[in-house]
Design a protein around this motif. Structure first.
Motif, PDB file in Angstrom:
ATOM      1  N   LEU A  14       0.817  -1.222   0.000  1.00  0.00           N
ATOM      2  CA  LEU A  14       0.000   0.000   0.000  1.00  0.00           C
ATOM      3  C   LEU A  14       0.851   1.272   0.000  1.00  0.00           C
ATOM      4  O   LEU A  14       0.554   2.234   0.696  1.00  0.00           O
ATOM      5  N   VAL A  16       2.417   4.299  -2.722  1.00  0.00           N
ATOM      6  CA  VAL A  16       1.601   5.196  -3.560  1.00  0.00           C
ATOM      7  C   VAL A  16       0.713   4.461  -4.555  1.00  0.00           C
ATOM      8  O   VAL A  16      -0.478   4.760  -4.691  1.00  0.00           O
ATOM      9  N   MET A  17       1.274   3.470  -5.245  1.00  0.00           N
ATOM     10  CA  MET A  17       0.499   2.807  -6.305  1.00  0.00           C
ATOM     11  C   MET A  17      -0.605   1.922  -5.720  1.00  0.00           C
ATOM     12  O   MET A  17      -1.765   2.002  -6.134  1.00  0.00           O
ATOM     13  N   ASN A  36      -0.645  -4.491   4.000  1.00  0.00           N
ATOM     14  CA  ASN A  36       0.712  -4.028   3.741  1.00  0.00           C
ATOM     15  C   ASN A  36       1.629  -4.702   4.747  1.00  0.00           C
ATOM     16  O   ASN A  36       1.215  -5.005   5.864  1.00  0.00           O
ATOM     17  N   ARG A  37       2.892  -4.928   4.340  1.00  0.00           N
ATOM     18  CA  ARG A  37       3.847  -5.593   5.256  1.00  0.00           C
ATOM     19  C   ARG A  37       3.863  -4.886   6.608  1.00  0.00           C
ATOM     20  O   ARG A  37       3.693  -5.499   7.642  1.00  0.00           O
ATOM     21  N   SER A  38       4.033  -3.560   6.581  1.00  0.00           N
ATOM     22  CA  SER A  38       3.963  -2.825   7.846  1.00  0.00           C
ATOM     23  C   SER A  38       2.551  -2.261   7.963  1.00  0.00           C
ATOM     24  O   SER A  38       2.066  -1.565   7.064  1.00  0.00           O
ATOM     25  N   LYS A  41       0.615   1.501   7.178  1.00  0.00           N
ATOM     26  CA  LYS A  41       0.080   2.014   5.899  1.00  0.00           C
ATOM     27  C   LYS A  41      -1.377   1.579   5.713  1.00  0.00           C
ATOM     28  O   LYS A  41      -2.193   2.321   5.170  1.00  0.00           O
ATOM     29  N   VAL A  78       4.038  -4.318  -4.831  1.00  0.00           N
ATOM     30  CA  VAL A  78       5.239  -4.095  -4.016  1.00  0.00           C
ATOM     31  C   VAL A  78       6.449  -3.919  -4.935  1.00  0.00           C
ATOM     32  O   VAL A  78       6.347  -4.054  -6.152  1.00  0.00           O
ATOM     33  N   LYS A  79       7.577  -3.636  -4.329  1.00  0.00           N
ATOM     34  CA  LYS A  79       8.817  -3.456  -5.089  1.00  0.00           C
ATOM     35  C   LYS A  79       9.079  -4.690  -5.943  1.00  0.00           C
ATOM     36  O   LYS A  79       8.924  -5.814  -5.471  1.00  0.00           O
ATOM     37  N   PRO A  83      11.241  -8.687  -3.284  1.00  0.00           N
ATOM     38  CA  PRO A  83      10.016  -8.479  -2.505  1.00  0.00           C
ATOM     39  C   PRO A  83       8.786  -9.126  -3.147  1.00  0.00           C
ATOM     40  O   PRO A  83       7.951  -9.715  -2.449  1.00  0.00           O
ATOM     41  N   GLY A 105       3.201  -4.798 -10.248  1.00  0.00           N
ATOM     42  CA  GLY A 105       4.453  -4.030 -10.178  1.00  0.00           C
ATOM     43  C   GLY A 105       5.204  -4.078 -11.494  1.00  0.00           C
ATOM     44  O   GLY A 105       4.786  -4.748 -12.444  1.00  0.00           O
ATOM     45  N   ASN A 106       6.334  -3.374 -11.539  1.00  0.00           N
ATOM     46  CA  ASN A 106       7.136  -3.356 -12.764  1.00  0.00           C
ATOM     47  C   ASN A 106       8.096  -4.544 -12.775  1.00  0.00           C
ATOM     48  O   ASN A 106       9.307  -4.393 -12.695  1.00  0.00           O
ATOM     49  N   ILE A 131       1.001  -1.760 -15.144  1.00  0.00           N
ATOM     50  CA  ILE A 131       0.083  -0.673 -14.777  1.00  0.00           C
ATOM     51  C   ILE A 131       0.852   0.628 -14.921  1.00  0.00           C
ATOM     52  O   ILE A 131       1.941   0.771 -14.358  1.00  0.00           O
TER      53      ILE A 131
HETATM   54  N1  LIG Z   1       5.570   4.764  -8.508  1.00  0.00           N
HETATM   55  C1  LIG Z   1       5.144   4.726  -9.754  1.00  0.00           C
HETATM   56  O1  LIG Z   1       4.909   5.739 -10.427  1.00  0.00           O
HETATM   57  C2  LIG Z   1       4.911   3.400 -10.408  1.00  0.00           C
HETATM   58  C3  LIG Z   1       5.300   2.210  -9.799  1.00  0.00           C
HETATM   59  N2  LIG Z   1       5.029   1.014 -10.396  1.00  0.00           N
HETATM   60  C4  LIG Z   1       5.404  -0.241  -9.750  1.00  0.00           C
HETATM   61  O2  LIG Z   1       4.417  -0.543  -8.767  1.00  0.00           O
HETATM   62  C5  LIG Z   1       5.013  -1.198  -7.644  1.00  0.00           C
HETATM   63  C6  LIG Z   1       4.731  -0.377  -6.394  1.00  0.00           C
HETATM   64  O3  LIG Z   1       5.306   0.888  -6.577  1.00  0.00           O
HETATM   65  P1  LIG Z   1       5.250   2.027  -5.445  1.00  0.00           P
HETATM   66  O4  LIG Z   1       3.849   2.187  -4.982  1.00  0.00           O
HETATM   67  O5  LIG Z   1       5.974   3.198  -6.013  1.00  0.00           O
HETATM   68  O6  LIG Z   1       6.009   1.389  -4.216  1.00  0.00           O
HETATM   69  P2  LIG Z   1       7.529   0.929  -4.012  1.00  0.00           P
HETATM   70  O7  LIG Z   1       8.067   0.365  -5.277  1.00  0.00           O
HETATM   71  O8  LIG Z   1       8.267   2.018  -3.354  1.00  0.00           O
HETATM   72  O9  LIG Z   1       7.326  -0.305  -2.991  1.00  0.00           O
HETATM   73  C7  LIG Z   1       6.910  -0.065  -1.665  1.00  0.00           C
HETATM   74  C8  LIG Z   1       5.974  -1.167  -1.231  1.00  0.00           C
HETATM   75  O10 LIG Z   1       6.625  -2.465  -1.324  1.00  0.00           O
HETATM   76  C9  LIG Z   1       6.486  -3.094  -0.031  1.00  0.00           C
HETATM   77  N3  LIG Z   1       7.603  -4.008   0.176  1.00  0.00           N
HETATM   78  C10 LIG Z   1       8.909  -3.762  -0.048  1.00  0.00           C
HETATM   79  N4  LIG Z   1       9.639  -4.868   0.249  1.00  0.00           N
HETATM   80  C11 LIG Z   1       8.767  -5.807   0.695  1.00  0.00           C
HETATM   81  C12 LIG Z   1       8.902  -7.133   1.133  1.00  0.00           C
HETATM   82  N5  LIG Z   1      10.086  -7.753   1.170  1.00  0.00           N
HETATM   83  N6  LIG Z   1       7.780  -7.815   1.492  1.00  0.00           N
HETATM   84  C13 LIG Z   1       6.578  -7.211   1.434  1.00  0.00           C
HETATM   85  N7  LIG Z   1       6.380  -5.942   1.018  1.00  0.00           N
HETATM   86  C14 LIG Z   1       7.453  -5.263   0.645  1.00  0.00           C
HETATM   87  C15 LIG Z   1       6.485  -1.943   0.931  1.00  0.00           C
HETATM   88  O11 LIG Z   1       6.013  -2.350   2.184  1.00  0.00           O
HETATM   89  P3  LIG Z   1       6.403  -1.515   3.520  1.00  0.00           P
HETATM   90  O12 LIG Z   1       5.490  -0.335   3.541  1.00  0.00           O
HETATM   91  O13 LIG Z   1       6.184  -2.456   4.615  1.00  0.00           O
HETATM   92  O14 LIG Z   1       7.850  -1.116   3.354  1.00  0.00           O
HETATM   93  C16 LIG Z   1       5.550  -0.972   0.229  1.00  0.00           C
HETATM   94  O15 LIG Z   1       4.213  -1.350   0.336  1.00  0.00           O
HETATM   95  C17 LIG Z   1       6.501  -1.319  -7.965  1.00  0.00           C
HETATM   96  O16 LIG Z   1       6.747  -2.567  -8.540  1.00  0.00           O
HETATM   97  C18 LIG Z   1       6.729  -0.229  -9.002  1.00  0.00           C
HETATM   98  O17 LIG Z   1       7.797  -0.495  -9.868  1.00  0.00           O
HETATM   99  C19 LIG Z   1       4.348   0.927 -11.576  1.00  0.00           C
HETATM  100  C20 LIG Z   1       3.936   2.065 -12.206  1.00  0.00           C
HETATM  101  C21 LIG Z   1       4.215   3.391 -11.713  1.00  0.00           C
END
Ligand SMILES: NC(=O)C1=CN([C@@H]2O[C@H](COP(=O)(O)OP(=O)(O)OC[C@H]3O[C@@H](n4cnc5c(N)ncnc54)[C@H](OP(=O)(O)O)[C@@H]3O)[C@@H](O)[C@H]2O)C=CC1
Ligand SMILES: O=C(CO)[C@H](O)[C@H](O)COP(=O)(O)O
Length: 481
Positions: A14, A16-17, A36-38, A41, A78-79, A83, A105-106, A131
């Motif tokens: 959870l 931004v996306m 969400n993991r933590s 959020k 998620v990342k 992840p 995710g990407n 997406i």
């Molecule tokens: N930002 C953008 O404009 C765009 C992003 N995307 C893709 O969408 C996905 C999400 O992007 P975005 O919202 O930016 O977030 P991030 O890529 O910054 O990822 C953060 C999220 O991943 C979770 N996470 C990270 N590591 C783990 C793990 N080991 N186990 C479980 N959860 C984990 C985090 O949880 P916690 O809060 O607990 O750390 C948090 O919810 C990514 O794959 C990104 O490439 C696609 C299109 C556009």
């Protein structure tokens, strides 16, 4: 939890996306389980936006899975990379045959292929889904590129189509093709995004350093360009960024940003995969390398001290005419970048056995995504007219557009070279155009050299597909190879 209270779909991740996608689902009347993991959020999302629809929050993955209607559908946001694997492993342990995991995710498409294969063996559906649209798109309607099986799309498609951007009543979402096709198309989308931004940045640089315009003046130029063929989200936001003034210093915002472009990797993947497939995506490659060069701060500082530019810079007699030349060069170079991106998708579809309709890809990129642009309608028309078009550049409309732009394009590349302003995107796009249309390329000499030093053989223009070798170190007679 009673069945009627269970959620239609879940979102885990959870940031931004994911949080905006969950809100988008809730706003469209879907009861959404959120996790969400933590847990902070999850709590924040429900506290802030709980009134927008029906959310079912869960602190643990087990509760999250339990809160879903069967067959379960979970979207992971998620990342990418480790992840995503960690989350899939956890979910797969708790889900049952027939349930579905959607990775939004990407992800790299090869990871998606691997994951789908592994989950299929456990009876789970897996859908790798591109997406695009950033946080605003995720909330108000992104462009969605789902891969996976046609069967999965039958179940998932109606939900995704409901939350996607809509253009002329058509959702910016369609089943792209099997297994990793969705993530492949998203990757190329991002590669084109890199090329498009590089070309815009070069236009800005030329207007600054050749035409001597200020960021505010250039913002106006982009604003006016956005009313014509170049109309697009990226041109629109370029005007916004260039027109913005830094509150702390009162300077144009663009002048206070460090000039080192970062990247998360999807552009690089597009180029790596193009190299594997043998597709020249020169515009995307130049864009990736330009970002990389910008980050080599030490080398740049050393070069600034010893490498001068041209002794005199050409003066621009007619500024308005130069601005128009840059507009034409930008449009033509952009057409080349899209043509190359579509070539890569077509070649990958042939290689991996995906049935990808290129016109439909242009259709779903018309809204919601970062590269949304007016001329995608033209790309759709081109592929609708001829699904096996050898190159977008030979479609009547686009051929006409680049031919009309040609003289401007050449003047801009000459001006950039004369002024010592780097324009790798514009010049490589023009070289691509010239190479494609050349009757004869110097590749013939390369073949001759390869045969000379390594007996690598060559084909002759007058002997069909037969290969030959010249005995270079003996009497130089020619042999059949
Ligand atoms: N930002 C953008 O404009 C765009 C992003 N995307 C893709 O969408 C996905 C999400 O992007 P975005 O919202 O930016 O977030 P991030 O890529 O910054 O990822 C953060 C999220 O991943 C979770 N996470 C990270 N590591 C783990 C793990 N080991 N186990 C479980 N959860 C984990 C985090 O949880 P916690 O809060 O607990 O750390 C948090 O919810 C990514 O794959 C990104 O490439 C696609 C299109 C556009
Ligand atoms: O997927 C996206 C849009 O569609 C992201 O905005 C993209 O990941 C940005 O990439 P980078 O950080 O490499 O510039």
């Amino acid at each position: 939890m009673a069945t009627e209270q269970k959620a239609r779909i879940g979102v885990t991740g959870l940031a931004v996306m994911g949080s905006n996608l969950a809100r988008n689902l809730a706003r469209h009347g879907f009861r959404v389980a959120v996790h969400n993991r933590s847990a902070a959020k999850t709590k924040a999302l429900v506290e802030q936006y709980g009134s927008e629809g029906e959310f079912v929050p869960a602190e643990t993955t087990a509760d999250f899975v339990q809160s879903l209607q069967k067959p379960r559908q979970v979207i992971i946001m998620v990342k990418a990379g480790g992840p995503t694997d960690a989350v899939i492993d956890e979910l797969a342990e708790l889900m049952e045959p027939g349930d579905m995991i959607v990775d939004g995710g990407n992800a790299h498409f090869a990871d998606t292929r691997r994951r789908e294969k592994a989950l299929k063996e456990r009876g789970l559906h897996f859908v790798g889904t591109g997406i695009s649209g950033g946080e605003e798109g995720a909330l108000n309607g992104p462009s969605i590129m789902p891969g996976g099986s046609a069967e999965s799309y039958q179940h998932l498609g109606p939900v995704l189509e409901a939350i996607a951007a809509q253009v002329d009543g058509v959702p910016c979402c369609t089943h792209v093709g099997e297994d990793g096709a969705g993530h492949f198309v998203k990757m190329v989308h991002n590669g084109i995004e890199y090329a498009d931004m590089q070309l815009i940045a070069e236009a800005f640089d030329l207007l600054t350093n050749v035409a001597g315009m200020t960021p505010a003046e250039i913002a106006d130029v982009f604003r006016s360009w956005n009313t014509g063929d170049l109309e697009s989200y990226l041109v629109e936001i370029t005007a916004e960024v260039l027109g913005h003034v830094d509150a702390a210093t009162g300077k144009p915002f663009v002048e206070i940003i460090a000039d080192q472009a970062e990247q998360k990797g999807t552009g690089r993947w597009t180029v790596q995969e193009a190299l594997e497939l043998g597709v020249p995506v020169t515009g995307i490659a130049e864009a990736v390398f330009a970002r990389s060069l910008s980050g080599h701060v030490g080398q740049r500082a050393a070069a600034q001290k010893v490498l001068p530019g041209p002794s005199s810079k050409p003066s621009i007699a007619d500024r308005d005419a130069f601005v128009e030349d840059v507009r034409q060069a930008l449009y033509a170079s952009k057409v080349v970048a899209y043509a190359q991106g579509f070539d890569e998708i077509r070649t990958a579809a042939d290689t991996y056995g995906w049935q990808i309709d290129l016109g439909s890809m242009a259709t779903i990129w018309r809204g919601g995504c970062i590269i949304r642009a007016r001329f995608l309608n033209r790309i759709k028309d081109a592929y609708d007219k001829d699904g096996s078009l050898p190159s977008l550049l030979v479609d009547e409309y686009f051929a006409d557009a680049v031919i009309k732009a040609q003289e401007s394009w050449r003047r801009v590349v000459v001006a950039a070279t004369g002024a010592g302003v780097p324009a790798p995107g514009f010049s490589s796009a023009l070289s691509y155009y010239d190479a494609l249309r050349a009757e004869r390329l110097p590749a013939a000499l390369i073949q001759g050299l390869r045969d000379f030093f390594g007996a690598h053989t060559y084909r002759r223009v007058d002997k069909g597909d037969a290969s030959f070798h010249t005995l270079w170190s003996a009497d130089r007679t020619e042999q059949n190879a």
